[in-house]
Design a protein around this motif. Structure first.
Motif, PDB file in Angstrom:
ATOM      1  N   LEU A  39       0.829  -1.204   0.000  1.00 17.23           N
ATOM      2  CA  LEU A  39       0.000   0.000   0.000  1.00 17.23           C
ATOM      3  C   LEU A  39       0.865   1.257   0.000  1.00 17.23           C
ATOM      4  O   LEU A  39       0.527   2.261  -0.637  1.00 17.23           O
ATOM      5  CB  LEU A  39      -0.937   0.004   1.214  1.00 17.23           C
ATOM      6  CG  LEU A  39      -2.050  -1.032   1.216  1.00 17.23           C
ATOM      7  CD1 LEU A  39      -2.862  -0.953   2.507  1.00 17.23           C
ATOM      8  CD2 LEU A  39      -2.960  -0.842   0.013  1.00 17.23           C
ATOM      9  N   GLY A  40       2.001   1.203   0.715  1.00 18.71           N
ATOM     10  CA  GLY A  40       2.910   2.342   0.722  1.00 18.71           C
ATOM     11  C   GLY A  40       3.488   2.605  -0.657  1.00 18.71           C
ATOM     12  O   GLY A  40       3.558   3.758  -1.103  1.00 18.71           O
ATOM     13  N   GLY A  41       3.911   1.552  -1.344  1.00 20.59           N
ATOM     14  CA  GLY A  41       4.437   1.716  -2.693  1.00 20.59           C
ATOM     15  C   GLY A  41       3.394   2.261  -3.648  1.00 20.59           C
ATOM     16  O   GLY A  41       3.679   3.132  -4.484  1.00 20.59           O
ATOM     17  N   LEU A  42       2.170   1.774  -3.528  1.00 17.78           N
ATOM     18  CA  LEU A  42       1.074   2.245  -4.373  1.00 17.78           C
ATOM     19  C   LEU A  42       0.795   3.726  -4.123  1.00 17.78           C
ATOM     20  O   LEU A  42       0.697   4.528  -5.057  1.00 17.78           O
ATOM     21  CB  LEU A  42      -0.176   1.409  -4.078  1.00 17.78           C
ATOM     22  CG  LEU A  42      -1.425   1.713  -4.913  1.00 17.78           C
ATOM     23  CD1 LEU A  42      -1.201   1.363  -6.368  1.00 17.78           C
ATOM     24  CD2 LEU A  42      -2.617   0.942  -4.357  1.00 17.78           C
ATOM     25  N   LEU A  47       9.193   1.694   1.997  1.00 20.82           N
ATOM     26  CA  LEU A  47      10.232   1.079   2.822  1.00 20.82           C
ATOM     27  C   LEU A  47      10.872   2.037   3.814  1.00 20.82           C
ATOM     28  O   LEU A  47      11.567   1.595   4.733  1.00 20.82           O
ATOM     29  CB  LEU A  47      11.320   0.493   1.910  1.00 20.82           C
ATOM     30  CG  LEU A  47      10.845  -0.483   0.827  1.00 20.82           C
ATOM     31  CD1 LEU A  47      12.026  -0.949  -0.019  1.00 20.82           C
ATOM     32  CD2 LEU A  47      10.115  -1.664   1.430  1.00 20.82           C
ATOM     33  N   GLY A  48      10.654   3.337   3.647  1.00 20.28           N
ATOM     34  CA  GLY A  48      11.344   4.315   4.473  1.00 20.28           C
ATOM     35  C   GLY A  48      11.039   4.181   5.950  1.00 20.28           C
ATOM     36  O   GLY A  48      11.944   4.248   6.799  1.00 20.28           O
ATOM     37  N   MET A  60       8.389  11.254   5.218  1.00 21.60           N
ATOM     38  CA  MET A  60       9.535  12.149   5.381  1.00 21.60           C
ATOM     39  C   MET A  60      10.520  11.984   4.221  1.00 21.60           C
ATOM     40  O   MET A  60      10.969  12.972   3.628  1.00 21.60           O
ATOM     41  CB  MET A  60      10.246  11.862   6.709  1.00 21.60           C
ATOM     42  CG  MET A  60       9.508  12.318   7.942  1.00 21.60           C
ATOM     43  SD  MET A  60      10.321  11.745   9.468  1.00 21.60           S
ATOM     44  CE  MET A  60      11.988  12.364   9.230  1.00 21.60           C
ATOM     45  N   LEU A  61      10.846  10.729   3.889  1.00 25.63           N
ATOM     46  CA  LEU A  61      11.776  10.495   2.784  1.00 25.63           C
ATOM     47  C   LEU A  61      11.198  10.984   1.468  1.00 25.63           C
ATOM     48  O   LEU A  61      11.905  11.544   0.627  1.00 25.63           O
ATOM     49  CB  LEU A  61      12.117   9.007   2.696  1.00 25.63           C
ATOM     50  CG  LEU A  61      13.008   8.445   3.809  1.00 25.63           C
ATOM     51  CD1 LEU A  61      13.300   6.978   3.556  1.00 25.63           C
ATOM     52  CD2 LEU A  61      14.307   9.229   3.912  1.00 25.63           C
ATOM     53  N   ARG A  62       9.887  10.781   1.260  1.00 23.93           N
ATOM     54  CA  ARG A  62       9.231  11.287   0.046  1.00 23.93           C
ATOM     55  C   ARG A  62       9.391  12.798  -0.068  1.00 23.93           C
ATOM     56  O   ARG A  62       9.745  13.319  -1.122  1.00 23.93           O
ATOM     57  CB  ARG A  62       7.750  10.925   0.086  1.00 23.93           C
ATOM     58  CG  ARG A  62       6.914  11.480  -1.069  1.00 23.93           C
ATOM     59  CD  ARG A  62       5.452  11.498  -0.690  1.00 23.93           C
ATOM     60  NE  ARG A  62       5.201  12.421   0.413  1.00 23.93           N
ATOM     61  CZ  ARG A  62       4.153  12.350   1.218  1.00 23.93           C
ATOM     62  NH1 ARG A  62       3.270  11.386   1.076  1.00 23.93           N
ATOM     63  NH2 ARG A  62       3.996  13.245   2.184  1.00 23.93           N
TER      64      ARG A  62
END
Length: 213
Positions: A19-22, A50-51, A139-141
């Motif tokens: 879901l995070g990747g999507l 993954l962050g 945050m990484l995004r």
């Protein structure tokens, strides 16, 4: 507090990663004015996916699970590609990205807090680990896209929602609730508070410079 075994099943972590990747890829693909290429969209999807897990494991002094288990990268990468492919179809459904973000926060928060408890961390530390897991991908995004860090800006209770959900998990675990039940409550509380805050524009007051007398 007694140390408990880590009870989050692999499929739950892979669901959060997927879901995070999507969500990350949908978000990045929608930033057309930045002219992000296909690889960039996938990288941002992976960062969101993954962050949180990576930062959580670093804080907990554990081997990063995203590097030690191949399925994480496979699921996250495939989900990011799927999100990129679906973005033109879902471009007008802004609520979907927001809803996915809220659910992903809850899932990673639950995993982070429960993993910290399983390692013997204190209650406060478990909440912090849950918050880091919940907001780490976002945050990484933001860093990759040179955006203001979400939880540091005037916004809709981003970190507060994560902390409330992780806190509920810790409290329920202290009272003997099974981790799967406590984790589900964490996801519901985090997502609900995040979405309600967005709907009603709940924010903390903005800091302002003191005026000279």
């Amino acid at each position: 507090m007694s140390v408990m075994p880590f009870q989050v099943p692999l499929w739950t972590e892979l669901l959060a990663a997927g879901l995070g990747g999507l969500q990350g890829a949908l978000f990045a693909a929608g930033e057309r004015h930045r002219r992000i290429d296909v690889l960039g969209v996938v990288v941002i999807g992976l960062a969101v996916s993954l962050g949180g897990s990576l930062l959580r494991d670093i804080v907990l002094d554990q081997p990063p699970v995203v590097l030690w288990k191949n399925w994480y990268l496979v699921v996250a990468g495939a989900s990011a590609v799927l999100g990129m492919a679906l973005q033109p179809v879902l471009a007008r459904v802004d609520w979907l990205i927001t809803g996915l973000d809220a659910v992903v926060m809850g899932l990673f928060g639950a995993i982070g807090a429960s993993k910290a408890l399983s390692l013997g961390a204190g209650e406060a530390g478990a909440v912090v680990a849950g918050v880091i897991g919940a907001i780490g991908g976002g945050m990484l995004r933001d860093v990759i896209l040179s955006l203001p860090i979400s939880f540091l800006q005037v916004g809709t209770l981003y970190a507060v929602a994560a902390g409330a959900g992780a806190g509920m998990l810790v409290v329920l675990a202290e009272f003997g609730a099974p981790i799967p039940i406590a984790g589900l409550v964490c996801v519901v509380v985090t997502a609900a508070l995040r979405l309600i805050a967005i709907r009603f524009n709940w924010t903390f007051p903005e800091q302002r410079a003191l005026k000279a007398p």
